[in-house]
Design an enzyme around this catalytic site. Structure first.
Site, PDB file in Angstrom:
ATOM      1  N   CYS A   1      -8.769  10.547  -3.215  1.00  9.80           N
ATOM      2  CA  CYS A   1      -7.542  11.172  -3.703  1.00  9.80           C
ATOM      3  C   CYS A   1      -6.324  10.332  -3.347  1.00  9.80           C
ATOM      4  CB  CYS A   1      -7.402  12.593  -3.143  1.00  9.80           C
ATOM      5  SG  CYS A   1      -7.389  12.681  -1.332  1.00  9.80           S
TER       6      CYS A   1
ATOM      7  N   HIS B   1      -5.259  16.121   1.856  1.00 11.71           N
ATOM      8  CA  HIS B   1      -5.503  15.873   0.434  1.00 11.71           C
ATOM      9  C   HIS B   1      -4.218  15.358  -0.206  1.00 11.71           C
ATOM     10  CE1 HIS B   1      -7.302  16.175  -3.489  1.00 11.71           C
ATOM     11  NE2 HIS B   1      -6.372  17.006  -3.905  1.00 11.71           N
TER      12      HIS B   1
END
Length: 928
Positions: A345, A885
């Site tokens: 990510c 994230h």
């Protein structure tokens, strides 16, 4: 004769059987190899064994003649090298529409063809194309005098670039990538054509058959290619027609043998024509955008030797599932997610911000390969630039599904090996390496000449800055430099002789500290050593890179430390003193946020007396396998004191009772706030939860008022192996060379009830990390962060500067000022801090402007032009230093979208401001 025929037939059958057996063997071998590769990919998660493997890839040596190729065998029958499939889509558009958005820097080369019609059949359109002249950017004199219709053939990347630029024109160039959002499904349609070279007419013949196309498509083609209309020119910017001309070799010598005519197939995507097309002189035509349902058919140009079979090359990725794509309007171009390959990510978020940088989009949709520097030893021979360019083109292709960037990940790992695995990384660090790698692959400087730094003392800043920038460009010149490189002025002043050294260094991004990251908030508990006051908690602010002396000075002011007192700071771990912080020059970075610190107020000049640590203990019942046993358990904050009159056990008891005075229930007033605080920060020990225990050995003491001393408390010297009971009426022997005596005090149940030990059981951490939510008092302006970055600061002892005048390293002050800003400013918010012992993340909310970020007031030079920027992308980080994230917010078509790996969805402009903002991308607003 019959026997000969039988032998010939047998030979033919044997030959076919042998060929079939070879084919079956090769097929089995390929299947086995593919299954093994898939198994390796499943168990190893190796990116090299990925979806990019072709599951049914036959042996090329045995099946070369069966594979479709652009080039056939030559006249001698020798096999030619297997070419790469030509899989780029080709679009037919009005030349006026195409030329309107072309710029001189685009350097798009093309060839002009004059078109004549030869239509004798209503079911077929026949055109003869004759080359006029080479053409660059459509800027030839003949075009100005041509009064007919003009069309253009362009590749899909060039078509996408033109589509985006038209959107920019219609949006008034608002500073971000945008496009028209009107659906144009009725104005883009596929058209199948056949091409071959006519040796008789020395021209390229194009045929459009009604039977090869949908009825509606053929009717629209008849309207576009109308033989009764004005003269027609077609400009080939795709190179497809020129490839056929070069392969077939037009203009044969009269005595040369003519090869038989062969047919090529090409599927066009026709865009920008209405049913009654108006040429460039009537530019009132409204442009619509596409929604075609025929993406999966023949996209490339294929040559078949005397065959009319259709071969398909699509833009879908190898071994990916076939899907039906649809054009949903130019506003949907670029709204494609990236699959997470495993902790990628960080990579996906940075890529999405770059592929939505307008100037990079225009650049990589054009002919960027001509600038690849394959000889640069600092690059990877252009592999990274090509991989990024292809990834960008795929993400901007119409109707694509989420992309797995495996090849790109492999190429970036070749340049920066730390990104080769599947570990989580910092997105800003990855972005820095990616920009550096692209720059080296696209560096226009083929031969770097060494530059010599000259003495610039006394020279005007403008002259010095110009020389520095000239030297920088002499070694670094690329699209990355054009867009992302700026320049700042750095001045260092010697603290002794005041010598000033000025340099003008380039930068790629600004790493701004959050104001709270230059200072540090620390919470400590202050405890008296004479029993005059209960514990008090103080929160102070100290320099993040400060020393222990800074902490003691700030804490002394906060607790109103007397002139005859000093503070001794100790770290408490599991209700014991773990270490004492004594060196005033120790860095505060050695103290972690999770540590618990207590500062003991001691009288000055008492260092000659022994230091005694009192460790509190009580008896607890332990249940183990049905049996009950009683063991001593420590609790609370240990006491610390220096005893000047320590002779016997009674002296220890007397001083300990004095230290307990503030905790006596009869005189103490327990603060509700303090107790609530204890519950919130976590108690060391909950006294009320223990069971009573009255078994206590008889005392041997018979001393008057102190006859119950042994019943109240028992004192033990804590030894390395065993503890020794301290008798009240016996002398205390202090071990020689002992820095501190550790005395264990065992409480009776009676004393537990008499004293409020909850105050001893509460010890807050140095800094307790808050939740991700922010409050208004935690907000800080981005301008404030910039001011903090630009303010003058002293260099630390580890960063001492060598002064040319003093001829040695000296402490100095450093001041940074902005001098030259790039077209794209990347701002990195320094949320993460790393020390030798800990890492932390600051969750402060940064209030950043979305439009009109003005840097003009932060330049050292005066009367400069406005430097205003608009925000167009953000990298967000959610989580902590131990895991999190990354996502991206991107401004597209005037709206904001969130790119969360393969998921893309619309968000409001108000929602993009969060405490997760980590990297900000600003684009310069063009001067009015």
């Amino acid at each position: 004769m019959t026997r000969f025929s039988d032998k010939l037939r047998c030979f033919s059958l044997l030959h076919k059987a042998r060929f079939l057996s070879l084919n079956l063997a090769d097929l089995c071998k390929s299947l086995a190899r593919a299954v093994a590769a898939k198994a390796l990919a499943l168990f190893s998660m190796d990116p090299y064994y990925s979806e990019d493997l072709d599951f049914l890839e036959f042996e090329r040596s045995n099946f070369r003649s069966q594979r479709p190729r652009l080039l056939d065998n030559d006249a001698n029958g020798e096999p030619e090298p297997d070419p790469k499939p030509d899989d780029e889509k080709v679009y037919l558009v009005p030349h006026g529409w195409w030329k309107e958005v072309q710029r001189p820097a685009d350097s798009v080369e093309g060839v002009s063809y004059d078109v004549s019609f030869d239509n004798d059949d209503d079911s077929e359109i026949v055109m003869n194309l004759r080359k006029i002249e080479d053409y660059r950017n459509g800027d030839c004199a003949q075009e100005e005098t041509f009064s007919g219709s003009e069309y253009a053939l362009v590749t899909e990347p060039l078509w996408v670039r033109a589509l985006i630029r038209h959107g920019d024109l219609e949006a008034g160039r608002m500073g971000f990538v945008t496009s028209t959002t009107e659906d144009f499904s009725q104005n883009v349609f596929p058209l199948q054509i056949k091409l071959f070279v006519s040796s008789e007419t020395n021209s390229l013949v194009v045929k459009i058959h009604e039977q090869d196309n949908a009825i509606d498509s053929y009717k629209r083609a008849c309207s576009i290619f109308n033989s009764d209309s004005k003269p027609l020119h077609i400009w080939d910017f795709s190179g497809k027609l020129n490839k056929i001309v070069m392969n077939e070799g037009l203009s044969y010598p009269n005595d040369s043998p003519r090869q038989p005519s062969r047919e090529y197939f090409l599927q066009l995507q026709v865009h920008g024509f209405t049913d009654t097309y108006k040429d460039r002189d009537n530019r009132g035509e409204e442009m619509a955008e596409t929604d075609s349902n025929d993406r999966g058919s023949c996209d490339g140009l294929v040559r078949m030797n005397g065959s009319t079979d259709e071969l398909n090359f699509s833009l879908t990725r190898p071994n990916s599932s076939q899907h039906i794509c649809s054009y949903r309007g130019a506003g949907s171009l670029g709204l494609i997610g990236l699959q997470n390959l495993g902790n990628t990510c960080f990579m996906n978020s940075a890529i999405q911000c770059l592929v939505h940088t307008p100037e990079l989009v225009y650049y990589f949709l054009g002919d960027y390969c001509k600038e690849i520097n394959s000889d640069n030893p600092l690059g990877v021979k252009g592999d990274l630039a090509i991989a990024f360019g292809e990834l960008l083109r795929t993400l901007w292709a119409p109707g694509m599904s989420p992309v797995a960037p495996r090849m790109f990940k492999q190429k970036i790992a070749n340049f920066a090996p730390q990104f080769s695995g599947y570990n989580q990384h910092d997105s800003q660090e990855f972005l820095s390496f990616l920009l550096d790698g692209l720059h080296e692959d696209l560096n226009r400087v083929k031969c770097k000449l060494a530059t010599k730094a000259e003495d610039t003392a006394g020279c005007p800043d403008e002259e010095v800055a110009r020389d520095y920038w000239k030297n920088h460009l002499a070694q670094n010149d690329s699209i990355i430099v054009d867009l992302f490189h700026g320049q700042y002025r750095s001045a260092v002043v010697c603290s002794i002789c005041k010598r000033v050294s000025v340099a003008f260094d380039p930068f790629v991004y600004l790493s701004l500290p959050l104001p709270s990251t230059t200072m540090r908030t620390m919470t400590l508990t202050v405890l008296s050593t004479d029993g005059t006051s209960p514990p008090s908690t103080f929160t102070i602010t100290v320099p993040k890179n400060g020393r222990l002396k800074d902490l003691i000075d700030a804490l002394g002011v906060a607790c109103f430390l007397n002139d005859d007192e000093t503070l001794l700071v100790a770290e408490i771990y599991k209700t014991r003193i773990f270490r004492i912080l004594e060196d005033l020059n120790d860095s505060l970075s050695l103290i972690r946020n999770e540590d618990c610190l207590v500062a003991y107020r001691l009288p000055k000049g008492s260092g000659v007396f022994p230091l005694v640590e009192f460790i509190h203990q009580r008896i607890e019942k332990q249940f183990n396998f049905g049996a009950t046993r009683s063991d001593p358990t420590t609790f609370g904050i240990p006491f610390l004191a220096r005893l000047s009159d320590l002779h016997c056990g009674f002296d220890l008891h007397k001083h300990y009772m004095r230290l307990l005075n503030p905790f006596s229930i009869s005189i103490a007033h327990v603060s509700n706030d303090f107790v609530d605080n204890a519950n919130e920060d976590g108690e060391i020990d909950d006294a009320t939860s223990h069971t009573n225990w009255s078994g206590w050995p008889e005392s041997d003491s018979e001393s008057g008022d102190d006859e119950d001393l042994d019943i109240d408390f028992r004192f033990y010297f804590q030894g390395e192996l065993v503890d020794k009971l301290i008798e009240m009426n016996e002398p205390v022997l202090i071990p020689q060379f002992s820095e501190m005596l550790k005395v264990r005090v065992l409480w009776s149940d009676k004393m537990i009830k008499k004293y409020d030990i909850s105050q001893l059981s509460s010890l807050p951490m140095v800094f307790k990390t808050q939740s991700f939510f922010w409050s208004p008092q935690d907000s800080v302006s981005l301008y404030k962060c910039l001011e903090e970055y630009l303010k003058e600061e002293p260099l630390g002892l580890e960063d001492m500067w060598y002064c040319p005048d003093c001829k040695k390293h000296q402490q100095a002050n450093k001041k940074i000022d902005l001098w030259k800003l790039p077209e794209i400013i990347v701002i990195h918010l320094k949320r993460f801090s790393y020390t030798e012992f800990s890492t932390s993340k600051l969750e402060s909310y940064v209030d950043f402007p979305i439009d009109d970020m003005d840097f003009s007031s932060y330049f050292i030079q005066k009367n400069i032009r406005p430097n205003r920027y608009n925000l167009y992308a953000i990298i967000n980080h959610y989580g902590s230093t131990f895991g999190g994230h990354y996502t991206a917010f991107v401004r597209h078509n005037g709206k904001w979208y969130e790119f969360d790996d393969d998921k893309v969805h619309y968000v409001t402009e108000e929602s993009i401001k969060t405490s997760a903002a980590y990297v900000l991308f600003y684009r310069r607003v063009p001067d009015a």
